[in-house]
Design an enzyme around this catalytic site. Structure first.
Site, PDB file in Angstrom:
ATOM      1  N   LYS A  70      -4.446   2.683  -2.998  1.00  0.00           N
ATOM      2  CA  LYS A  70      -5.272   3.663  -3.692  1.00  0.00           C
ATOM      3  C   LYS A  70      -4.559   4.998  -3.690  1.00  0.00           C
ATOM      4  CE  LYS A  70      -8.789   0.838  -1.900  1.00  0.00           C
ATOM      5  NZ  LYS A  70      -7.709  -0.040  -1.402  1.00  0.00           N
ATOM      6  N   MET A  89      -8.119   8.569   9.740  1.00  0.00           N
ATOM      7  CA  MET A  89      -8.700   9.018   8.463  1.00  0.00           C
ATOM      8  C   MET A  89      -9.679  10.165   8.630  1.00  0.00           C
ATOM      9  SD  MET A  89      -9.457   5.221   6.896  1.00  0.00           S
ATOM     10  CE  MET A  89     -10.180   4.591   8.388  1.00  0.00           C
ATOM     11  N   ASP A  92       0.830  -1.204   0.000  1.00  0.00           N
ATOM     12  CA  ASP A  92       0.000   0.000   0.000  1.00  0.00           C
ATOM     13  C   ASP A  92       0.864   1.253   0.000  1.00  0.00           C
ATOM     14  OD1 ASP A  92      -2.276  -1.449   0.049  1.00  0.00           O
ATOM     15  OD2 ASP A  92      -2.665  -1.190   2.192  1.00  0.00           O
TER      16      ASP A  92
HETATM   17  N1  SAH Z   1      -3.745   0.028   9.317  1.00  0.00           N
HETATM   18  C1  SAH Z   1      -3.307   1.368   9.623  1.00  0.00           C
HETATM   19  C2  SAH Z   1      -4.389   2.383   9.428  1.00  0.00           C
HETATM   20  C3  SAH Z   1      -4.846   2.506   8.010  1.00  0.00           C
HETATM   21  S1  SAH Z   1      -6.070   3.725   7.774  1.00  0.00           S
HETATM   22  C4  SAH Z   1      -2.766   1.411  11.049  1.00  0.00           C
HETATM   23  O1  SAH Z   1      -2.948   0.453  11.798  1.00  0.00           O
HETATM   24  O2  SAH Z   1      -2.124   2.385  11.404  1.00  0.00           O
HETATM   25  C5  SAH Z   1      -5.100   5.118   7.291  1.00  0.00           C
HETATM   26  C6  SAH Z   1      -5.091   6.136   8.386  1.00  0.00           C
HETATM   27  O3  SAH Z   1      -4.155   5.785   9.371  1.00  0.00           O
HETATM   28  C7  SAH Z   1      -4.701   7.511   7.952  1.00  0.00           C
HETATM   29  O4  SAH Z   1      -5.788   8.213   7.397  1.00  0.00           O
HETATM   30  C8  SAH Z   1      -4.280   8.133   9.259  1.00  0.00           C
HETATM   31  O5  SAH Z   1      -5.373   8.521  10.035  1.00  0.00           O
HETATM   32  C9  SAH Z   1      -3.645   6.956   9.940  1.00  0.00           C
HETATM   33  N2  SAH Z   1      -2.188   6.949   9.750  1.00  0.00           N
HETATM   34  C10 SAH Z   1      -1.444   6.043   9.104  1.00  0.00           C
HETATM   35  N3  SAH Z   1      -0.134   6.363   9.192  1.00  0.00           N
HETATM   36  C11 SAH Z   1      -0.068   7.483   9.921  1.00  0.00           C
HETATM   37  C12 SAH Z   1       0.992   8.296  10.389  1.00  0.00           C
HETATM   38  N4  SAH Z   1       2.272   8.003  10.101  1.00  0.00           N
HETATM   39  N5  SAH Z   1       0.709   9.384  11.137  1.00  0.00           N
HETATM   40  C13 SAH Z   1      -0.564   9.687  11.438  1.00  0.00           C
HETATM   41  N6  SAH Z   1      -1.604   8.950  11.023  1.00  0.00           N
HETATM   42  C14 SAH Z   1      -1.368   7.857  10.277  1.00  0.00           C
END
Ligand code: SAH
Length: 494
Positions: free
Chosen positions: A54, A169, A32
């Protein structure tokens, strides 16, 4: 076999050992967008790497297509790593992929990852739970279609939730989220933190009240990916923020020295919080071992004094000793002089201590430091780069030494390339660790400038070369080695 693997929130150091093992042995990796930089570096060269995320705007694969692809590759008997940001089962749709695999009878393994909802707050100095402040934490999706009349979220329940709310998100919907929560009865004065690009070197955090956070995040132009955290634990940041307090946090430092030599400096800079971009301008090219060089190496035992002017020189001299069936004992009778601590350390690694090490790490200082050593009428070897200055051999000859100068290597241009140029364009600081880095970078820039970036020079010789190319150094190290350069950089940052 299919592995649903979490890659963590962005800091490569937060990838699990299992994830690295699997990446290194995969036949195919489907990844991803939000995976850490360099996450795929350990993949086998023949592994199939495929982006299935995406892209905002452009659709890659739909979730159904991704599910079908994983099933098909798993059935074909491949070792497939499905690599996702954070944890695969936290808003990663990993659950759906596991369901598809289970339904198809394809064996799989789930490798949890460090989820952004815990890691981004932690790197911002916010514990998601705390004995006095939060006994529960809820992970919530903020990705709601604002036009949808029916919300999938129970805002009343969230407003009443007795603990920290962590929203993924939710950046675009932040005004709506704040409004719904307050309308449902959550205290508008409650503390809220938004952490953008958590755990990355460019992490930013804003804190405000539930009433004020949307305007604040807007004013600061906070963008996805970001985590929004609602709860009094956000206030702990005042005391325990750590990452953003590192001296070089927010700085992007370009390292122009040869890639093979960059890692030590890069690691130091990263520890101090900088984002490091490697844009090497030079590469070390060993000289063939023949002619004068071969002769000098064969007869190295004849020299009363051997001067080494760089760690590369030490490395290549020892390669040459091995090639001529010798070892460190060939240097037993010689006085050893090193130009600086890096060179001395390289000798020490081979069981040899430098007898002479100047206090300032330039050729002039080495000439001075060699004054107590009797050289008149004696044979001296200066082993160095092809294009070095003649200060040292000239100084020794003046004192009556019989000096042989041999070039162990040449410093050649490393093409900057598109990536290198892009990286350089983002830099807040560009470091120059030798005159050759200056000359070759200027050549590679081909008329382009360093823009707004601050120019950091390791010492007066490099600074002079910069000036001769029309670049005024902003900072010059007081100690002319890597430690000194790092010190100068820290001193130059706000
Ligand atoms: N599976 C991922 C989440 C995926 S949804 C997890 O466990 O972290 C994607 C969302 O994750 C983004 O919209 C944001 O809200 C958050 N996210 C992912 N990486 C991030 C980061 N480095 N800093 C802040 N938010 C993050």
């Amino acid at each position: 076999m299919v592995y649903l693997v979490g890659a963590g929130p962005g800091d490569p150091g937060l990838m699990t050992r299992r994830s690295l093992e699997l990446i290194a042995s995969a036949d195919a990796i489907l990844y991803d967008r939000l995976i850490p930089p360099g996450a795929l570096d350990g993949a086998r060269p023949e592994a199939e790497l495929r982006y299935v995320g995406k892209e905002p705007g452009a659709a890659a694969l739909t979730q159904d297509e991704t599910n079908a692809l994983i099933v098909e590759m798993g059935r074909a008997g491949k070792r497939v790593v499905r690599l996702k940001g954070g944890d695969p089962f936290v808003f990663g749709r990993g659950g759906e992929e596991a369901e598809a695999l289970a339904a198809a009878g394809v064996p799989f393994e789930v490798v949890p990852g460090v989820t952004a909802g815990v890691a981004a707050p932690a790197y911002a100095g916010i514990p998601v739970t705390h004995r006095d402040l939060a006994s529960a934490v809820a992970f919530v999706t903020g990705h709601e279609d604002p036009d949808k009349p029916e919300s999938a979220l129970d805002w009343d329940a969230l407003a009443r939730f007795p603990g920290t709310l962590v929203l993924y998100m939710g950046i675009r919907n932040l005004p709506l989220i704040a409004e719904r929560l307050t309308a449902a009865g959550r205290d508008p004065q409650e503390a809220v933190a938004v952490v953008e690009r958590g755990t990355h070197p460019g992490q930013r955090t804003v804190v405000d009240t539930l009433a004020g956070i949307a305007a604040r995040a807007g004013a600061e132009e906070i963008r996805a990916p970001a985590i929004t955290l609602v709860g009094p634990v956000a206030g702990l940041r005042d005391t325990i923020a750590w990452l953003e307090r590192r001296p070089l946090h927010g700085e992007v430092v370009a390292v122009t020295r040869a890639r093979a030599q960059a890692s030590g400096l890069a690691a130091r800079l990263r520890e101090l919080g900088a984002e490091v971009v490697e844009s090497p301008a030079i590469r070390i090219e060993p000289r063939p071992l023949d002619g004068e060089l071969l002769e000098a190496v064969r007869r190295i035992g004849d020299y009363a004094l051997v001067c080494l002017t760089s760690p590369n020189g030490v490395r290549l001299l020892f390669d040459a000793l091995v090639e001529t069936d010798q070892d460190a004992r060939a240097l037993a009778g010689a006085t050893l002089a090193a130009i600086g601590p890096g060179t001395a350390a390289e000798l020490e690694r081979r069981g040899l201590r430098a007898d002479v090490l100047p206090e300032r790490f330039v050729a002039e200082a080495l000439v001075e430091a060699l004054e107590p050593i009797a050289v008149e009428g004696r044979r001296v070897l200066v082993a160095r780069a092809a294009e070095a200055r003649d200060v040292l051999p000239d100084g020794l000859r003046e004192r009556g030494a019989a000096v042989d100068v041999v070039a162990l290597y040449e410093t050649v241009a490393e093409p900057l390339g598109e990536d290198g140029a892009m990286a350089l364009g983002r830099a807040t600081h560009v470091t120059f660790t030798s005159s050759s880095t200056v000359r070759f970078l200027v050549e590679a820039l081909d008329g382009a400038t360093l823009g707004e970036a601050r120019v950091v020079s390791i010492g007066p010789v490099t600074s002079e070369t910069l000036r001769s190319h029309g670049i005024e150094p902003d900072v010059e190290a007081r100690r002319h080695d890597i430690d000194g350069l790092v010190e100068a950089l820290v001193g130059d940052s706000p």
